[in-house]
Enzyme design. Sequence first.
Site, PDB file in Angstrom:
ATOM      1  N   GLU A 269     -10.535  -1.877   1.282  1.00  0.00           N
ATOM      2  CA  GLU A 269      -9.967  -3.147   0.832  1.00  0.00           C
ATOM      3  C   GLU A 269      -9.006  -2.835  -0.306  1.00  0.00           C
ATOM      4  O   GLU A 269      -9.413  -2.381  -1.370  1.00  0.00           O
ATOM      5  CB  GLU A 269     -11.075  -4.089   0.354  1.00  0.00           C
ATOM      6  CG  GLU A 269     -12.094  -4.455   1.429  1.00  0.00           C
ATOM      7  CD  GLU A 269     -11.557  -5.473   2.406  1.00  0.00           C
ATOM      8  OE1 GLU A 269     -10.418  -5.940   2.196  1.00  0.00           O
ATOM      9  OE2 GLU A 269     -12.261  -5.822   3.362  1.00  0.00           O
TER      10      GLU A 269
ATOM     11  N   GLU B  95      -1.597  -8.534   6.376  1.00  0.00           N
ATOM     12  CA  GLU B  95      -2.101  -7.679   5.302  1.00  0.00           C
ATOM     13  C   GLU B  95      -1.217  -6.441   5.262  1.00  0.00           C
ATOM     14  O   GLU B  95      -1.500  -5.431   5.897  1.00  0.00           O
ATOM     15  CB  GLU B  95      -3.571  -7.340   5.548  1.00  0.00           C
ATOM     16  CG  GLU B  95      -4.460  -8.581   5.523  1.00  0.00           C
ATOM     17  CD  GLU B  95      -5.911  -8.282   5.858  1.00  0.00           C
ATOM     18  OE1 GLU B  95      -6.282  -7.095   5.941  1.00  0.00           O
ATOM     19  OE2 GLU B  95      -6.676  -9.249   6.020  1.00  0.00           O
TER      20      GLU B  95
ATOM     21  N   HIS C  47      -4.512  -6.398  10.628  1.00  0.00           N
ATOM     22  CA  HIS C  47      -4.123  -7.787  10.412  1.00  0.00           C
ATOM     23  C   HIS C  47      -2.657  -7.788  10.007  1.00  0.00           C
ATOM     24  O   HIS C  47      -2.277  -7.188   8.997  1.00  0.00           O
ATOM     25  CB  HIS C  47      -4.980  -8.438   9.332  1.00  0.00           C
ATOM     26  CG  HIS C  47      -6.398  -8.667   9.752  1.00  0.00           C
ATOM     27  ND1 HIS C  47      -7.451  -8.692   8.865  1.00  0.00           N
ATOM     28  CD2 HIS C  47      -6.945  -8.870  10.976  1.00  0.00           C
ATOM     29  CE1 HIS C  47      -8.577  -8.915   9.520  1.00  0.00           C
ATOM     30  NE2 HIS C  47      -8.292  -9.028  10.805  1.00  0.00           N
TER      31      HIS C  47
ATOM     32  N   HIS D 237      -6.477  -2.343   6.357  1.00  0.00           N
ATOM     33  CA  HIS D 237      -7.855  -2.742   6.263  1.00  0.00           C
ATOM     34  C   HIS D 237      -8.271  -3.266   7.625  1.00  0.00           C
ATOM     35  O   HIS D 237      -7.486  -3.836   8.318  1.00  0.00           O
ATOM     36  CB  HIS D 237      -7.996  -3.862   5.216  1.00  0.00           C
ATOM     37  CG  HIS D 237      -8.936  -4.970   5.596  1.00  0.00           C
ATOM     38  ND1 HIS D 237     -10.288  -4.886   5.345  1.00  0.00           N
ATOM     39  CD2 HIS D 237      -8.758  -6.129   6.253  1.00  0.00           C
ATOM     40  CE1 HIS D 237     -10.890  -5.983   5.785  1.00  0.00           C
ATOM     41  NE2 HIS D 237      -9.981  -6.757   6.336  1.00  0.00           N
TER      42      HIS D 237
END
Length: 652
Positions: free
Chosen positions: A509, A355, A352, A490
Amino acid sequence: MWGLLFALAACAPLVGTGLGAPSDAVLNLAPPATTEASISTSTPRSSPAQSLMKNVNGTTRQRVRMRVIKKKKIITRKRKKITSPMPPVTTNPARILNFPKEPKPDCPPLGLESLRVSDSQLEASSSQSFGLGPHRGRLNLQSGLEDGDLYDGAWCAEQQDAEPWLQVDAGHPTRFSGVITQGRNSIWRYDWVTSYKVQFSNDSRSWWGSRNHSSGMDAIFPANWDQETPVLNLLPDPQVARYIRLLPQTWLKEGTSCLRAEILACPVSDPNSLFPEASAMASSDPLDFRHHDYKAMRKLMKQVNEQCPNITRIYNIGKSHQGLKLYVMEMSDHPGEHELGEPEVRYVAGMHGNEVLGRELLLLLMQFLCREYLRGDPRVTRLLTEMRLHLLPSMNPDGHEIAYRRGSELVGWAEGRWNYQGIDLNHNFADLNTPLWTAEDDGLVPHTVSNHHLPMPTYYTLPNATVAPETWAVIEWMQRIPFVLSANLHGGMNDFSYLYTNCFEVTVELSCDKFPHESELAQEWENNKDALLTYLEQVRMGITGVVRDKDTELGIADAVIAVEGINHDVTTAWGGDYWRLLTPGDYEVTASAEGYHSVTRNCRVTFEEGPVPCNFRLTKTPKQRLRELLAAGAKVPPDLRRRLEQLRKQRN
């Protein structure tokens, strides 16, 4: 239907303690003769609240004239002079004409989003429910699936609360410089604050407000025009205090006063030592603790390679949709080659794009490993001597570039999450779980359906299949290198990796904050450094060996290693070497290969560090020997003839 609902929500009028106007109305609002308050703003975007301050000519009137355009008809309405407990709103034309294009925070976040600010430090005038309490008023916090559960998506005051406020206790004197707000995260309701005031206190009893430069009155800040877009307001003058309050003034009609927030604040020294000192976020490692865009990432990787040319190699596994290369840093005492018996390990980050902590941690890790190897650190030296490490810091560089341009506090929860095509790479890998579970329920595993190296589903390989180029690049990377252990910082390709290859993979995470402030990177590195190293060392746990042909001593590729009682097998690499992660205990292990007799042996995994050797030598079956001899045009030896004759008799 959802698009219509969003459109209706965007056009809903404002409500609060004295302002009400359609958000798409054409307004001509001028200040009354006596000025009591003015709007202080530093955000360039147009919003329902900001539309209340668009006074270009600076004239003064007593009435508000609104023209609402609807289906080519012009409806003119007149409203009386605003009379409400909230002071009338005026404008500052000079301030409007000199908007900064993109306001920049000058202080880091206090820590509502990252949870450095605890629930006990948050208070509110009222709350609709526990799930909408002050502890839920954190920037980018997400709600549960059900409306009204214990984990709802904002702080929301009670509807009858005429003077709502959300309060943050910094715990010690702090220099407050700005506020970032969002609306309520919900798929069922539309709630957001459109304007608010800010107050400060040192004892939570006596309060003073943030004041506008031009009027000297309490400043009213424009807030949100939708649920998710973060809106930044810098204070006209930073204030030093212990407490800060946000006091919503207006919010969406039919909705309630709901918000999520982050406070921008710098620590200050306490000359009287009345409060505990704020913990400093630092690291003793001299690394590059900052965020890197694509060019800066590439430059840093090149610098690491030049500093440690004997243990590093940079390669790319493909390109993003926008043509950015997916760079990998390989680290090993023999980079560029697979050494027999040496496991391949990988870290992947940036699936992502918004992130970013995983991306920066991998860039820090490669710097750290290079530096410590040159210093002769025994732990790092052993790691790079006993394994081949691959670091992919950015699987979604297109998404990261979008997020990077917005910045750590303004990117929001979703912006930059997907690749340039709008594909969520987290859910773009083929679903291999469902066919395996179905086969298990039908009792077909492992005799009819394999429990490892499952084939790609047909739909996934069709020309019109929606598969991102970044996803294909990683899949082909998996096929080329016999990875044993991996972690994704992640994303959900862990099941795919486990079922499609030998690789055991976990999803990590890392943080509640997808895009932590640059000032927090040093502490995040300290929080995760040892865990990153320890996880790599887990590749030593279990058994390892080589499956060879008994006659030629050559390694056998694609031999299957099965452990009794564990319904998941692994296969050997092209040199015949394999690795099987196992916890301490006694295991019955079987090696088998097409054209060979299977061999079973007991292997004991101890608590001592390092994998246990468990090698196999397989003998070809008579049929396989005959097949190879005939293919080579050689004569069949007498012992093989006798063995084949015995097999025919047994069959008859």
